[in-house]
Motif scaffolding. Structure first.
Motif, short mmCIF file in Angstrom:
data_model
loop_
_atom_site.label_atom_id
_atom_site.label_comp_id
_atom_site.label_asym_id
_atom_site.label_seq_id
_atom_site.Cartn_x
_atom_site.Cartn_y
_atom_site.Cartn_z
N LYS A 122 -7.44 70.24 133.52
CA LYS A 122 -7.80 69.25 132.51
C LYS A 122 -6.63 69.10 131.54
O LYS A 122 -5.98 70.08 131.19
N GLY A 123 -6.35 67.91 131.12
CA GLY A 123 -5.23 67.68 130.21
C GLY A 123 -5.45 68.31 128.84
O GLY A 123 -6.56 68.71 128.48
N PHE A 124 -4.39 68.41 128.10
CA PHE A 124 -4.48 68.92 126.74
C PHE A 124 -4.95 67.82 125.81
O PHE A 124 -4.74 66.62 126.08
N ARG A 125 -5.53 68.19 124.70
CA ARG A 125 -6.04 67.23 123.71
C ARG A 125 -4.89 66.42 123.11
O ARG A 125 -5.04 65.25 122.79
N SER A 126 -3.72 67.08 122.97
CA SER A 126 -2.56 66.40 122.39
C SER A 126 -1.30 67.14 122.81
O SER A 126 -1.36 68.26 123.31
N GLU A 127 -0.17 66.52 122.58
CA GLU A 127 1.11 67.19 122.85
C GLU A 127 1.30 68.39 121.93
O GLU A 127 1.91 69.38 122.31
N ARG A 128 0.77 68.31 120.71
CA ARG A 128 0.87 69.45 119.79
C ARG A 128 0.07 70.65 120.30
O ARG A 128 0.52 71.78 120.24
N GLN A 129 -1.13 70.39 120.81
CA GLN A 129 -1.93 71.48 121.38
C GLN A 129 -1.19 72.08 122.57
O GLN A 129 -1.12 73.29 122.72
N LYS A 130 -0.64 71.23 123.42
CA LYS A 130 0.12 71.70 124.58
C LYS A 130 1.30 72.55 124.12
O LYS A 130 1.60 73.60 124.71
N ALA A 131 1.99 72.12 123.06
CA ALA A 131 3.13 72.87 122.55
C ALA A 131 2.72 74.25 122.05
O ALA A 131 3.41 75.24 122.30
N ILE A 132 1.59 74.32 121.35
CA ILE A 132 1.11 75.62 120.85
C ILE A 132 0.80 76.55 122.02
O ILE A 132 1.23 77.72 122.02
N VAL A 133 0.09 76.07 123.01
CA VAL A 133 -0.22 76.89 124.19
C VAL A 133 1.08 77.31 124.88
O VAL A 133 1.24 78.47 125.28
#
Length: 149
Positions: free
Chosen positions: A10-21
């Motif tokens: 499943k995709g990330f909610r946002s690029e920022r969330q993806k960056a944190i992960v």
């Protein structure tokens, strides 16, 4: 990418969330590699960090509270780490002359010699980011500094 590494369908909610992960995952990957590099020397990441801090201040002693402030892992128990390194003969403690409530901690010759033998380890550690150019590493540092404000 990070999606494959953590098997995220499943995709990330946002690029920022993806960056944190991605940052958290990468930190674990780097920490694991450092742990492997330190294992032959019988040191943990935190112990290595304390030795490097004290080498940087050598010959000036530091208190455990100053060591704790300078540590990368702020959750570490600096007093316990100092105890372990002292029992290995890598550090020495003495009463602080300026403030009797404090203890001065110094790295020993044995500790300095160990770090000297380990200096090539830094080159191995730098190789973890070999896929980055110097400019990309500089940009990464700038972005990470910006995140922390």
């Amino acid at each position: 990418g990070i999606e494959q590494d953590i098997r995220q369908n499943k995709g990330f909610r946002s690029e920022r969330q993806k960056a944190i992960v991605n940052i958290v995952y990468t930190e674990g990957w780097i920490r694991g590699n450092l742990t492997s590099l330190l294992k032959p020397y019988g040191l943990t990441n935190q112990q290595y960090n304390v030795l490097r801090i004290l080498r940087g201040s050598h010959p000036k002693p530091l208190s455990t509270s100053v060591i704790r402030e300078r540590m990368i892992d702020k959750m570490s128990d600096a007093s316990r780490i100092v105890d372990r390194l002292t029992s290995k003969g890598l550090l020495e403690r003495s009463p602080c002359l300026a403030d009797k409530r404090l203890v001065d901690v110094r790295i020993t010759k044995q500790g300095l010699d160990l770090l000297s033998r380990m200096d090539d380890l830094i080159n191995d550690f730098d190789e973890l980011l070999i896929s980055l150019t110097e400019e990309e590493a500089e940009q990464l540092n700038s972005l990470l500094d910006k995140i922390r404000g």
